[in-house]
Design a protein around this motif. Structure first.
Motif, PDB file in Angstrom:
ATOM      1  N   GLN A   1       0.710   4.015  -3.250  1.00  0.00           N
ATOM      2  CA  GLN A   1       0.550   5.305  -3.068  1.00  0.00           C
ATOM      3  C   GLN A   1       1.734   6.196  -3.389  1.00  0.00           C
ATOM      4  OE1 GLN A   1      -2.388   6.479  -2.670  1.00  0.00           O
ATOM      5  NE2 GLN A   1      -3.700   4.624  -1.976  1.00  0.00           N
TER       6      GLN A   1
ATOM      7  N   THR B   1      -0.468   9.822   0.581  1.00  0.00           N
ATOM      8  CA  THR B   1      -0.367   9.595  -0.847  1.00  0.00           C
ATOM      9  C   THR B   1       0.100  10.748  -1.817  1.00  0.00           C
ATOM     10  OG1 THR B   1      -1.423   8.785  -2.784  1.00  0.00           O
ATOM     11  CG2 THR B   1      -2.711  10.295  -1.514  1.00  0.00           C
TER      12      THR B   1
ATOM     13  N   ASP C   1      -9.466  -5.057   3.177  1.00  0.00           N
ATOM     14  CA  ASP C   1      -9.018  -3.866   2.505  1.00  0.00           C
ATOM     15  C   ASP C   1     -10.012  -2.602   2.446  1.00  0.00           C
ATOM     16  OD1 ASP C   1      -6.454  -4.731   1.763  1.00  0.00           O
ATOM     17  OD2 ASP C   1      -6.929  -4.974  -0.157  1.00  0.00           O
ATOM     18  N   GLN C   2     -10.559  -2.122   3.837  1.00  0.00           N
ATOM     19  CA  GLN C   2     -11.479  -1.365   3.816  1.00  0.00           C
ATOM     20  C   GLN C   2     -11.771  -0.974   5.227  1.00  0.00           C
ATOM     21  OE1 GLN C   2     -15.477  -3.110   2.750  1.00  0.00           O
ATOM     22  NE2 GLN C   2     -16.545  -1.339   3.671  1.00  0.00           N
TER      23      GLN C   2
ATOM     24  N   ASN D   1      -4.071  -1.902   9.100  1.00  0.00           N
ATOM     25  CA  ASN D   1      -5.121  -1.354   8.458  1.00  0.00           C
ATOM     26  C   ASN D   1      -4.992   0.481   8.763  1.00  0.00           C
ATOM     27  OD1 ASN D   1      -6.487  -2.985   7.080  1.00  0.00           O
ATOM     28  ND2 ASN D   1      -8.408  -2.871   8.271  1.00  0.00           N
TER      29      ASN D   1
ATOM     30  N   TYR E   1      -9.674   0.792   0.340  1.00  0.00           N
ATOM     31  CA  TYR E   1      -8.146   0.619   0.201  1.00  0.00           C
ATOM     32  C   TYR E   1      -7.660  -0.290  -1.123  1.00  0.00           C
ATOM     33  CZ  TYR E   1      -8.071   2.952   4.777  1.00  0.00           C
ATOM     34  OH  TYR E   1      -8.271   3.940   5.642  1.00  0.00           O
TER      35      TYR E   1
ATOM     36  N   THR F   1     -14.194   3.575   3.288  1.00  0.00           N
ATOM     37  CA  THR F   1     -12.956   3.845   2.330  1.00  0.00           C
ATOM     38  C   THR F   1     -12.398   2.599   2.104  1.00  0.00           C
ATOM     39  OG1 THR F   1     -12.485   5.898   3.788  1.00  0.00           O
ATOM     40  CG2 THR F   1     -10.633   4.606   2.521  1.00  0.00           C
TER      41      THR F   1
ATOM     42  N   HIS G   1       0.951  -1.112   0.030  1.00  0.00           N
ATOM     43  CA  HIS G   1      -0.001   0.126  -0.120  1.00  0.00           C
ATOM     44  C   HIS G   1       0.987   1.262  -0.173  1.00  0.00           C
ATOM     45  CE1 HIS G   1      -4.434  -1.420   0.194  1.00  0.00           C
ATOM     46  NE2 HIS G   1      -3.537  -2.412   0.711  1.00  0.00           N
TER      47      HIS G   1
ATOM     48  N   LYS H   1      -2.631   1.757   6.065  1.00  0.00           N
ATOM     49  CA  LYS H   1      -3.516   1.902   5.216  1.00  0.00           C
ATOM     50  C   LYS H   1      -4.032   3.149   5.069  1.00  0.00           C
ATOM     51  CE  LYS H   1      -4.593  -2.890   4.337  1.00  0.00           C
ATOM     52  NZ  LYS H   1      -5.810  -4.212   4.231  1.00  0.00           N
TER      53      LYS H   1
ATOM     54  N   HIS I   1     -13.560   2.651  -4.982  1.00  0.00           N
ATOM     55  CA  HIS I   1     -12.157   2.516  -4.679  1.00  0.00           C
ATOM     56  C   HIS I   1     -11.599   3.456  -5.703  1.00  0.00           C
ATOM     57  CE1 HIS I   1      -8.363   0.253  -5.965  1.00  0.00           C
ATOM     58  NE2 HIS I   1      -7.973   0.712  -4.770  1.00  0.00           N
TER      59      HIS I   1
ATOM     60  N   ALA J   1      -2.936   6.208   2.624  1.00  0.00           N
ATOM     61  CA  ALA J   1      -3.754   6.827   1.924  1.00  0.00           C
ATOM     62  C   ALA J   1      -3.946   8.526   1.935  1.00  0.00           C
ATOM     63  CB  ALA J   1      -5.364   6.448   2.226  1.00  0.00           C
TER      64      ALA J   1
END
Length: 759
Positions: free
Chosen positions: A29, A79, A648-649, A69, A655, A653, A25, A72, A102, A76
């Protein structure tokens, strides 16, 4: 994007898979180095509070105080991608509406204020002054302040939330729909009348002393990964971990701590749950009542505590003795022996903590269920002593703090009195709209202006079609945000998207660099200071944005808005003046880790009507939606669907498109179903289906249907008759009028549905 596949995951939660995911991740980004450096400041005494969940920090001395998480969320926000006016304006909103959630978030950080141009159907660059002038004109033009709605996300800092509620109340309304209305509202509604507080009663230190931890309706491996460290440590020293959850979740089974070098080197892991009870979706109330019944029948009670500290025990015990076992067994989905085993394990413990998440709160009878958890704790005196207590595990990193700051549609009269005294105005007294009420008001034309402080309202709310119609009826929608999301595509006649600083970024105001404060799930308040350069020179901080909006709108206000936003210590001085528990606020936050707000229940001081903790007596529910549907749809196989997050969330949101622990890769639209149920309906794993929800209002015979199309069937270890699928994809299935009694939280964890082949 990952290859689309469904496979079996045999590894533990955490471990090398978590480290690999973090690296992916950060690289994805474009911040491999910057992101890694930023993570070293997460949850540190001189750093920023993780913008993810509200789980507290054990100490601020560990170098690595973040989870997968959380990483992540940081990636995000940090980024390298930028959602410039040119990038967003390159497509019409009709075109953006076709993009996935997404893809919308993947555009990166917003850099400048955007205004909707209806002629082009595009967002275009605007100035801050023009944006504030537009909002001020629209608010001032309303004939009634109650036609404006002010939403708040749980990531909003204490300082921003306090200024926001002050602005809105000086404007003249208590319309504060917020994310609490959709998650842990039932926790406060259940605990306030029974214990005198609406918050958890434990600290992290209590987890180190408990010899039994009960986990209800929660998947910490995905939703609160740092909690696994506490559960792992408790299990290693011999504590019992009793997990009650419909799905087998890897985070409740095994965990490899990425911070344990020896365990990682040996590719080892540690068990989490000592006992795992797979009750059916919505079976928690019956389970808990059965456990209480067993304790009373055995006499496994703390009679001294009950006599000195509680009221209502005799009526509660009589109700339990009169309760037959058969309905408890049927409703819970567990055998009587399993319910009794759970109660006996709890009774054999000296100090117990009960934790719960949204698997408990998003049901019609969630308040009664949480009060049954409180009853269970009261029976054994597991409140107000070390190693014991109630622990509602909240989501957003400051959702609890926002409520403390006054983000509430039903404010306490004493709070309003003090607010008016300190700022020299008369606050509105009428109850405002919660989230469901706000949507209804917009649909009815009673809500004209919608302003959102963070979040993704269009994706987070129930009954997606109704919510989107509501937002589109508004004269103006305003979203204060860091990234582009679904809510910005579902807009009013006029619309603004206003970008702000993130939690990881340096915030400089007139008096120099600033820090904000947050409150975690265990009432610890601490400072958060960013360390990255802002994503754009055009960003405002949330406190400054609120101050400039208030100054533009409230021409006759006596509040020095811009001076307050120029030095956040001044805001904290005002918070201290209004809220007695914040005495010495600016001094207290200088200590590493901050300070804990007083929690009377943890002191065995009961701020209730009777002055004692209250037992709550509730009959078994007989008005469940699935029961009403079954009576009318006798020829249809009706399942109970629960919504959940992928790995992945975080909330809305997205990810990525993987759910590693459940073996799902490259997919979002999946339905988890028992293998035997697949056979019964003549389908197999890999088939595509449509989901239709079925709802009958209490005063109606009509069966309402809502439909979500094209979901992949996945065989999974889940009780028969139950399904699970991700939100927000399944939010269209949740009726707006289906919510919990008292708390009005959407019933997203118990939706009667039927399946049909797609196409």
């Amino acid at each position: 994007m990952s290859e689309q596949k469904i496979t079996r995951y045999d590894g533990p939660a955490g471990g090398w898979g978590a480290l690999k995911s973090v690296a992916q991740h950060l690289r994805g980004q474009g911040v491999a180095v910057k992101g890694a450096r930023t993570l070293l400041h997460a949850n540190q005494a001189d750093g920023f509070d993780c913008p993810g969940c509200a789980w507290p920090d054990r100490d601020h001395r560990s170098t690595f105080e973040f989870c997968e998480n959380g990483a992540k969320a940081v990636a995000a926000e940090a980024t390298a991608r930028r959602a410039t006016p040119e990038l967003i304006g390159a497509k019409t909103l009709a075109e953006w509406a076709e993009a996935s959630d997404h893809a919308l978030e993947a555009t990166g950080r917003l850099t400048e204020p955007l205004a909707y141009d209806a002629r082009q159907d595009r967002y275009v660059r605007t100035s801050w002054d023009a944006a504030f002038a537009l909002i001020a004109r629209e608010l001032q033009a309303l004939p009634d302040p109650n036609q404006a709605l002010f939403y708040t996300s749980g990531r909003t800092s204490n300082e921003a939330a306090f200024l926001y509620q002050l602005f809105v109340r000086e404007y003249g309304t208590n319309n504060f729909p917020d994310c609490s209305n959709m998650c842990h509202e039932p926790s406060g509604a259940a605990m306030k009348p029974t214990l005198g507080v609406g918050k958890g009663t434990v600290t992290l230190a209590d987890f180190g002393q408990a010899d039994c931890i009960l986990v209800f309706g929660q998947n910490p491996g995905t939703n609160h990964p740092r909690m696994l460290g506490e559960l792992r440590a408790a299990r290693k020293r011999g504590a019992r971990i009793l997990s009650f959850n419909p799905l087998r979740e890897r985070g409740l089974e095994r965990f490899a701590d990425p911070q344990d070098a020896l365990e990682m080197a040996a590719r080892g892991d540690a068990p989490i749950s000592s006992h795992y009870f797979q009750l059916q979706v919505g079976g928690d109330f019956a389970l808990l009542k059965g456990m209480c019944k067993r304790l009373v029948e055995r006499g496994a009670l703390d009679r001294g505590f009950i006599a000195r500290h509680t009221q209502g025990f005799d009526a509660f015990a009589a109700d339990l003795r009169a309760q037959p076992w058969a309905p408890l067994v049927q409703a819970s989905g567990l055998a009587r022996e399993q319910i009794e085993q759970a109660a006996d394990l709890y009774a054999a413990s000296e100090r117990a903590i009960a934790c719960w998440g949204m698997g408990i709160t998003q049901h019609r009878h969630s308040v009664a269920t949480i009060q049954m958890i409180v009853n269970l704790l009261l029976l054994r005196g597991n409140l107000g002593r070390p190693g014991a207590g109630a622990c509602p595990v909240r989501g957003h990193s400051n959702v609890q703090g926002d409520r403390t700051m006054g983000i509430h549609e039903k404010p306490a009269p004493a709070f309003l009195d003090k607010l008016g005294e300190v700022f020299g105005f008369e606050p509105p007294r009428a109850q405002g709209h919660d989230t469901v009420g706000a949507i209804q008001a917009m649909l009815d034309g009673r809500g004209k202006v919608f302003i959102a402080m963070g979040g993704n309202f269009a994706a987070a709310t129930p009954d997606t079609a109704a919510t989107w119609r509501a937002l589109r009826r508004c004269e103006l929608t305003v979203h204060i945000t860091t990234k582009f999301n679904r809510s910005h595509v579902v807009h009013g006649k006029k619309a603004l998207v206003l970008p702000v600083l993130g939690r990881t970024e340096i915030d400089v105001q007139a008096t120099g660099p600033q820090g904000v404060t947050v409150e975690d799930s265990m009432s610890m308040v601490h400072l958060s200071s960013g360390m990255n350069a802002p994503a754009s020179e055009h960003l405002l901080s949330e406190p400054m944005l609120v101050a400039r909006l208030a100054a533009a709108t409230l021409k006759h206000s006596r509040t020095p808005w811009l001076a307050l936003a120029g030095d956040y210590a001044r805001i904290r001085d005002k918070i201290e003046a209004v809220l007695p528990d914040f005495a010495g606020f600016n001094e207290k936050i200088k200590q590493p880790g901050g300070f804990r707000l007083r929690n009377t229940a943890s002191e065995r001081v009961w701020a209730t009507a009777s002055g004692k903790a209250q037992f709550s007596t509730h009959a078994m529910p007989t008005d469940l939606a699935v029961q009403r549907i079954a009576e009318r749809q006798r020829d249809t196989r009706v399942f109970t669907l629960t919504t959940l997050r992928s790995h992945d969330q975080y909330n809305t949101t997205i990810y990525g498109l993987d759910d590693r622990y459940r073996g799902v890769y490259g997919h979002r639209r999946v339905v988890f179903i028992h293998a035997d149920d697949l056979k019964d309906i003549g389908m197999q794993a890999g088939d595509w289906v449509d989901i239709t929800s079925l709802y009958v209002a209490e005063d109606s015979a009509e069966v309402q249907q809502r439909r979500a199309e094209r979901f992949l069937l996945v065989a999974y270890d889940i009780p028969r008759g139950c399904l699970a699928s991700y939100y927000p994809e399944t939010n269209p299935l949740v009726p707006l009028e289906s919510f919990s009694l008292v708390a009005r939280t959407p019933t997203s964890k118990s939706i009667p549905v039927m399946l049909s082949r797609h196409g």
